[in-house]
Design an enzyme around this catalytic site. Structure first.
Site, PDB file in Angstrom:
ATOM      1  N   GLY A 242       0.842  -1.180   0.000  1.00 33.68           N
ATOM      2  CA  GLY A 242       0.000   0.000   0.000  1.00 33.68           C
ATOM      3  C   GLY A 242       0.877   1.228   0.000  1.00 33.68           C
ATOM      4  O   GLY A 242       1.900   1.245  -0.659  1.00 33.68           O
ATOM      5  N   SER A 243       0.474   2.260   0.711  1.00 31.78           N
ATOM      6  CA  SER A 243       1.321   3.434   0.940  1.00 31.78           C
ATOM      7  C   SER A 243       0.471   4.643   1.246  1.00 31.78           C
ATOM      8  O   SER A 243      -0.700   4.723   0.866  1.00 31.78           O
ATOM      9  CB  SER A 243       2.230   3.777  -0.250  1.00 31.78           C
ATOM     10  OG  SER A 243       3.087   2.718  -0.553  1.00 31.78           O
TER      11      SER A 243
END
Length: 808
Positions: A242-243
């Site tokens: 993700g991020s």
């Protein structure tokens, strides 16, 4: 004095430095090919200056020599992980590790070594990557990118020749599979990363595809089932990758310059880790940041004038073509009534302690025939129908050029020019800020050119369900009119050009937490893009909602500095806790007799949990009491209570950050979740009010290191996905989460103001001094001050200079 002259003066000055000359003998490891012994032709060299935490600052005269220094330094820290990945892309996992063992999933979704090998051997046998290397830039890789690959292989091999007998990492010490590599190995590894979301996602279905026999055909799915399966399939894209990232415009900062906070969430183990360095070619390139292992360039980073980060995007990087087959031959398909024969790709894989395995893959004008995209989405090959997978990134070897363009950019406008020129990013968004105060977001990625009009006109019944639901197009492959079109500004056919990419510039903030581009800035929603890019006006994740609340408040407050970015990274606020914890505590206190019924029907005294939930500080710091109780409770709720029953106030597109809200405590699963959680923690001997860090930790060299942060469903910026093992004390390892973090700004000097943190440290070797040093910093919520400028590197109290070179 120019930068080049300062660097030359530094190299020859009388500074008291510990200098090592690594002169490397020409003898190669047994069995290496001439190309593997010297992919460079010999004579490459670089200077590697190490500062605190083992961070190398690599200086070389050109791209081949820079690649050499990078390959050498990566091998020094990560030789076992790199070597394992090279075994993967050579299609040799079954040979060394057996056919039924599982890869680490860093380079594909293959469930077993055999299917991984069948795919990557097919890539090798067909010359796929060699052909891409010959494509002229910009559609193919530039000379600089290819030179860096050549140098990387030479540097890796040079380190291996010098250190093979001194490898201390138990993961590969003395292993026969640790061997020299070629420039092609490096390029194929880049190819594997490019197709992760496309062919890499379908490897098991590609390698298992067989023409139908007289046996009853395999069961497929209904369109409704396919839509649900496609939704789950696409949502898992962000499960371990993700991020978060945010860029602030100068109007919100204390000095009018930009700010960037990048917080990518990637696996903590295996071949998709980041590795930190600075790369310098005097007068040409000077960049610092994190590189995915095996990459020759900086993936996420900053230079003197601009900083950027990436977040995994919602764009669907593959599509399917449903084939109409010739009734007389299921390996022949029809296009506008004309027959086309599938191409056979027969692959043989060596197998440990067994005979080689030979299988045939089937390819079409659209791509390989695929019989599933995961177990939940079967795509049976029948006498009348088959499915082909289109992955435009299978002809994209341009990501290194995009990274080089970023590294040399001097502004966010330069970042955008690099995106437009090379069009090489397969599955990420880009967020950037610069010294002049600009902010920038773009979902510039390589996507199949599926317009909503094309999907409406050409979707099969399955595609009519999967496209609106998940962005996965299933097109009628029997009609030439249903082929993907081309944009005039695209570097390859069948993809969107830069003019179609969702982009937002110079708003007070731009932020992404793996939802679509729609709420990049909540006051300036992005709309008008095709469904394949992502959704508009749909429910956002709790993490996105919490991030928007945080960064919008920061922008409104203004006068921001890098220290504000540092505080945001470790605020560890749990937005889900803010939404529901008070209601849960009040409901809990009102339960008759203080009991709730568990999933096995047993009444459980949960009264002790009520004050713990009430007093919890709504954060997931290591010393937070009640965080673990709420985490385990909410995981149960999120997995057992249907979304339609969970909230009293449903999602409202006109109020997307504040809805849905109001936990429906009357839903039957809520009581069961609390009862089961109390039972679980008591059985594990864990106090309900135990500090989180006592039971969320990693063990490094026998010592526990507490870890703050929390899981996706809690909505925490500092995302951590820990591994539950109550017998070992709770969450006893981290599988994925915050990785290479950077907080970057500028002042009036030429040196950026940058703080970095590589959460799992530089090396996976437990015998390395840099195995857990930054992990301890992460535990203590401390940062590394970037040493980017020459004067700062020279002042490092731990400075060590290593000159590495080949001999012909």
């Amino acid at each position: 004095m120019t930068f080049r002259n300062r660097l030359r003066l530094f190299a020859v000055s009388g500074l008291a430095l510990f200098t090592v000359s690594a002169s490397l003998p020409p003898a190669a490891a047994s069995g290496a090919t001439p190309e593997a012994r010297h992919p460079s032709g010999g004579g490459l060299s670089a200077t590697v200056r190490y500062t605190e935490y083992g961070i190398p600052h690599i200086v070389a005269k050109d791209y081949a020599n820079l690649g050499f220094g990078t390959g050498w330094a990566q091998a020094a820290d990560q030789v076992c992980t790199l070597a394992d990945g090279f075994v993967t892309v050579r299609g040799e996992r079954s040979k060394f590790f057996g056919p039924d063992a599982a890869p680490d999933f860093s380079l594909s979704s293959a469930a077993k070594n055999l299917s991984s090998d069948l795919y990557f051997r097919g890539v090798r046998d067909s010359g796929t990557v060699e052909k891409l290397l010959k494509v002229p830039a910009p559609a193919g890789p530039s000379r600089d990118a290819k030179e860096s690959m050549r140098g990387f292989a030479a540097g890796y091999n040079a380190w291996l020749r010098q250190n093979r007998d001194r490898i201390t990492d138990p993961a590969c010490r003395g292993a026969s599979w640790v061997r020299p590599v070629t420039a092609l190995d490096v390029a194929v590894r880049g190819f594997a990363l490019a197709v992760l979301g496309g062919q890499g996602r379908g490897i098991d279905g590609i390698t298992a595809a067989r023409p139908p026999t007289a046996a009853p055909p395999a069961a497929g799915v209904t369109p409704k089932e396919g839509a649900a399966a496609a939704r789950r399939l696409m949502s898992t894209q962000n499960a371990d990758m993700g991020s978060n990232a945010v860029a602030f415009r100068g109007s919100t900062t204390a000095n009018g310059r930009g700010l960037l906070l990048g917080n990518p969430h990637y696996p903590w183990d295996g071949g998709r880790r980041f590795w930190q360095s600075q790369q310098t070619i005097p007068g040409e390139l000077n960049v610092a940041g994190g590189s995915l292992l095996g990459s020759t360039t900086v993936s996420i980073g900053h230079n003197a004038d601009v900083a950027w980060s990436h977040t995994v995007a919602t764009g669907v990087t593959l599509n399917l073509h449903q084939l109409t087959l010739d009734p007389a031959d299921p390996t022949v398909y029809l296009v506008d009534g004309k027959p086309e024969r599938m191409t056979q790709r027969t692959v043989t894989v060596p197998v440990k302690d067994s005979a080689p395995v030979t299988r045939t893959q089937w390819w079409t004008r659209y791509g390989p025939v695929v019989t599933s995209l995961g177990a939940a989405l079967p795509l049976p090959w029948t006498a009348s129908t088959a499915y082909a997978l289109n992955d435009p990134n299978a002809v994209n070897l341009r990501s290194a050029d995009t990274s080089l363009g970023f590294s040399k950019a001097r502004s966010t406008a330069g970042i955008q020019r690099a995106l437009h020129r090379s069009q090489g990013l397969p599955w990420v968004n880009t967020i950037a800020a610069d010294r002049s105060g600009n902010s920038f977001f773009s979902q510039s990625q390589v996507l199949p050119r599926i317009t909503d009009e094309l999907a409406a006109r050409c979707s099969t019944p399955l595609g009519q369900a999967t496209y609106p639901s998940a962005g996965l197009a299933v097109l009628d492959g029997s009609k030439q009119a249903c082929a993907l079109g081309s944009d005039r500004d695209a570097v390859q056919p069948g993809i969107f050009g830069p003019g179609r990419m969702p982009t937002l510039k110079n708003t007070p903030y731009v932020e992404n937490s793996n939802d679509s581009a729609w709420l990049t800035n909540a006051e300036r929603p992005l709309t008008g893009y095709e469904r394949v890019f992502g959704t508009v006006a749909t429910q956002r994740s709790i993490r996105t909602r919490g991030a928007i609340e945080d960064v919008a408040a920061m922008a409104e407050r203004g006068r921001l500095r890098v220290t504000d970015l540092e505080r945001q990274q470790f605020a560890n606020r749990a937005p889900t806790g803010d939404l529901v914890a008070a209601d849960v505590a009040k409901w809990c206190a009102a339960l008759p007799g203080g009991t709730a019924v568990g999933s096995d029907g047993t009444p459980v005294d949960v009264s002790a949990a009520c004050p713990v939930l009430r007093r919890w500080d709504r954060s997931v710091d290591s010393d937070s009491r009640g965080a673990l109780l709420f985490d385990r409770f909410w995981r149960e709720v999120a997995s057992s209570v249907p979304g339609a029953e969970l909230w009293k106030v449903p999602f409202d597109a006109a109020d997307p950050v504040r809805t849905p809200r109001g936990l429906n405590t009357a839903a039957p699963g809520v009581g069961k979740a609390l009862a089961d959680t109390v039972t679980e923690l008591k059985a594990a001997g864990i106090a309900l009010n135990a500090p989180l860090g006592e039971h969320q930790f990693v063990v490094r060299n026998g010592k526990r290191i507490p870890v703050g942060g929390g899981t996706e469903s809690l909505g925490i910026w500092n995302k951590i996905e820990p591994v539950w093992n109550p017998a070992a004390g709770g969450y006893a390892e981290v599988s994925a989460g915050s990785s290479y973090i950077q907080a970057v700004g500028w002042d009036n000097s030429r040196c950026p103001v940058a703080r970095t943190l590589l959460t799992y440290s530089q090396s996976s070797n437990p015998n390395s001094p840099h195995y857990s040093d930054q992990t301890r910093l992460f535990s203590g919520e401390r940062w590394v001050t970037s040493r980017f400028c020459e004067k700062d590197i020279a002042r490092s109290p731990q400075l060590k200079v290593v000159r590495v070179h080949e001999r012909r």
